[in-house]
Motif scaffolding. Structure first.
Motif, short mmCIF file in Angstrom:
data_model
loop_
_atom_site.label_atom_id
_atom_site.label_comp_id
_atom_site.label_asym_id
_atom_site.label_seq_id
_atom_site.Cartn_x
_atom_site.Cartn_y
_atom_site.Cartn_z
N ASN A 34 0.85 -1.18 0.00
CA ASN A 34 0.00 0.00 0.00
C ASN A 34 0.89 1.24 0.00
OD1 ASN A 34 -1.89 1.98 0.42
ND2 ASN A 34 -3.07 0.76 1.86
N LEU A 35 1.21 1.73 -1.18
CA LEU A 35 2.12 2.86 -1.33
C LEU A 35 1.55 4.15 -0.74
CD1 LEU A 35 3.50 2.32 -4.94
CD2 LEU A 35 4.44 1.52 -2.77
N VAL A 36 0.24 4.30 -0.82
CA VAL A 36 -0.38 5.53 -0.30
C VAL A 36 -0.25 5.57 1.22
CG1 VAL A 36 -2.49 6.89 -0.23
CG2 VAL A 36 -1.96 5.58 -2.28
N LEU A 37 -0.50 4.47 1.87
CA LEU A 37 -0.33 4.41 3.33
C LEU A 37 1.11 4.67 3.71
CD1 LEU A 37 -1.34 3.78 6.19
CD2 LEU A 37 -0.95 1.36 5.69
N LEU A 38 2.04 4.09 2.98
CA LEU A 38 3.46 4.32 3.26
C LEU A 38 3.85 5.78 3.04
CD1 LEU A 38 4.98 1.10 1.66
CD2 LEU A 38 4.65 1.58 4.09
N ALA A 39 3.30 6.41 2.03
CA ALA A 39 3.58 7.83 1.79
C ALA A 39 3.02 8.70 2.91
CB ALA A 39 2.99 8.26 0.45
N VAL A 40 1.83 8.37 3.40
CA VAL A 40 1.24 9.12 4.51
C VAL A 40 2.11 8.97 5.76
CG1 VAL A 40 -0.72 9.20 6.10
CG2 VAL A 40 -1.12 9.09 3.64
N VAL A 41 2.55 7.77 6.05
CA VAL A 41 3.39 7.53 7.23
C VAL A 41 4.72 8.28 7.09
CG1 VAL A 41 4.68 5.77 8.50
CG2 VAL A 41 2.33 5.33 7.81
N ALA A 42 5.33 8.21 5.92
CA ALA A 42 6.61 8.91 5.70
C ALA A 42 6.44 10.42 5.82
CB ALA A 42 7.19 8.53 4.34
N LEU A 43 5.39 10.97 5.25
CA LEU A 43 5.14 12.41 5.35
C LEU A 43 4.87 12.82 6.79
CD1 LEU A 43 3.03 12.89 2.13
CD2 LEU A 43 5.19 14.04 2.64
N ALA A 44 4.16 11.99 7.53
CA ALA A 44 3.89 12.30 8.93
C ALA A 44 5.18 12.27 9.74
CB ALA A 44 2.88 11.32 9.49
N LEU A 45 6.06 11.31 9.46
CA LEU A 45 7.31 11.23 10.20
C LEU A 45 8.24 12.40 9.88
CD1 LEU A 45 8.04 7.41 9.96
CD2 LEU A 45 7.34 8.70 11.98
N VAL A 46 8.15 12.92 8.68
CA VAL A 46 9.00 14.04 8.29
C VAL A 46 8.43 15.38 8.76
CG1 VAL A 46 9.87 15.35 6.30
CG2 VAL A 46 10.01 12.88 6.31
N ASN A 47 7.11 15.54 8.66
CA ASN A 47 6.50 16.85 8.88
C ASN A 47 5.70 17.00 10.16
OD1 ASN A 47 7.49 17.93 6.45
ND2 ASN A 47 5.88 16.89 5.33
N GLY A 48 5.41 15.93 10.87
CA GLY A 48 4.69 16.06 12.13
C GLY A 48 3.24 15.61 12.06
N SER A 49 2.58 15.72 13.20
CA SER A 49 1.25 15.13 13.35
C SER A 49 0.16 15.86 12.57
CB SER A 49 0.88 15.07 14.82
OG SER A 49 0.88 16.36 15.39
N MET A 50 0.20 17.18 12.52
CA MET A 50 -0.87 17.90 11.82
C MET A 50 -0.79 17.64 10.32
SD MET A 50 -3.58 19.48 12.11
CE MET A 50 -3.67 20.05 13.75
N THR A 51 0.39 17.64 9.76
CA THR A 51 0.54 17.31 8.34
C THR A 51 0.14 15.86 8.10
OG1 THR A 51 2.31 18.91 8.09
CG2 THR A 51 2.17 17.20 6.42
N GLY A 52 0.51 14.97 9.01
CA GLY A 52 0.12 13.58 8.89
C GLY A 52 -1.40 13.40 8.92
N LEU A 53 -2.06 14.13 9.80
CA LEU A 53 -3.51 14.06 9.92
C LEU A 53 -4.20 14.54 8.65
CD1 LEU A 53 -5.80 14.02 12.50
CD2 LEU A 53 -5.87 16.36 11.69
N VAL A 54 -3.82 15.71 8.19
CA VAL A 54 -4.47 16.29 7.00
C VAL A 54 -4.12 15.50 5.74
CG1 VAL A 54 -4.59 18.36 5.55
CG2 VAL A 54 -4.60 18.58 8.03
N THR A 55 -2.85 15.16 5.60
CA THR A 55 -2.43 14.36 4.45
C THR A 55 -3.12 13.01 4.45
OG1 THR A 55 -0.29 15.45 4.43
CG2 THR A 55 -0.45 13.37 3.26
N GLY A 56 -3.21 12.39 5.63
CA GLY A 56 -3.88 11.10 5.74
C GLY A 56 -5.34 11.17 5.35
N PHE A 57 -6.02 12.22 5.78
CA PHE A 57 -7.43 12.34 5.43
C PHE A 57 -7.62 12.49 3.93
CE2 PHE A 57 -11.14 14.98 4.49
CZ PHE A 57 -12.13 14.15 4.97
N PHE A 58 -6.89 13.41 3.31
CA PHE A 58 -7.08 13.63 1.88
C PHE A 58 -6.56 12.48 1.03
CE2 PHE A 58 -7.61 18.07 3.30
CZ PHE A 58 -8.86 18.29 2.75
N ALA A 59 -5.46 11.85 1.46
CA ALA A 59 -4.97 10.68 0.73
C ALA A 59 -5.96 9.54 0.84
CB ALA A 59 -3.61 10.25 1.28
N GLY A 60 -6.54 9.36 2.02
CA GLY A 60 -7.54 8.32 2.20
C GLY A 60 -8.80 8.59 1.40
#
Length: 181
Positions: A34-60
């Motif tokens: 699941n490349l999209v899930l991996l991208a969300v996790v990587a972006l969250a680890l690089v940019n923090g929780s708020m970016t992870g939350l928003v990116t996760g919602f829109f990616a999902g």
């Protein structure tokens, strides 16, 4: 470029690769990474929780509506939103080890797969019965772990290049656990 634009580029690229290439690979176990899930996790680890939350919602949400979506809309949005937020919270703790980020990506992939199956069971999806999930989940996580270094590398590369262009003074402006690299 802002972090939001970088996140959108990374998620769009992951989603396009997922739908056009990865889902069509004849891998054993009838699952794919699941490349999209991996991208969300990587972006969250690089940019923090708020970016992870928003990116996760829109990616999902994008994963929910892009064909071949055959499930209840909102399942991926809910799961990726939670996983992005939790992985973003863990980003500060991961600065101490070069191996720990990959373990965090693997844990995020496992948690995302389990949470997606649990939400499917709660919603009565007939494809998420326990015998099916217990057979496919280990293979899914294995594929995610194998693909995670490539996705994390791509997200890191994109983030570093943009930060270098934004800060030409040579200062390392990449946040999170990647500062020391």
């Amino acid at each position: 470029m802002s972090r939001n634009v970088l996140a959108a580029i990374a998620v769009t690229a992951a989603l396009l690769l997922q739908v056009t290439v990865v889902n069509r690979l004849p891998l054993p176990g009838s699952v794919s990474p699941n490349l999209v899930l991996l991208a969300v996790v990587a972006l969250a680890l690089v940019n923090g929780s708020m970016t992870g939350l928003v990116t996760g919602f829109f990616a999902g949400l994008a994963s929910d509506i892009v064909p071949p979506a055959d499930h209840t809309i909102g399942r991926y949005a809910f799961v990726y939103c939670l996983i992005g937020y939790v992985c973003g919270l863990a980003a500060d703790e991961l600065e101490r080890s070069p191996v720990l980020p990959f373990v965090a990506v693997a844990a995020g992939a496992l948690a995302g797969s389990v949470l997606y199956a649990m939400v499917g069971m709660l919603l009565g999806d007939p494809r998420t019965r326990w015998p099916v999930v217990s057979h496919q989940l280990p293979i899914q996580v294995l594929y995610d772990v194998i693909a995670s270094p490539f996705v994390v590398w791509a997200v890191l590369r994109l983030t570093r290049r943009a930060e270098r262009q934004h800060d030409p003074g040579g200062l390392d402006a990449v946040p999170g656990f990647y500062r020391a690299r």
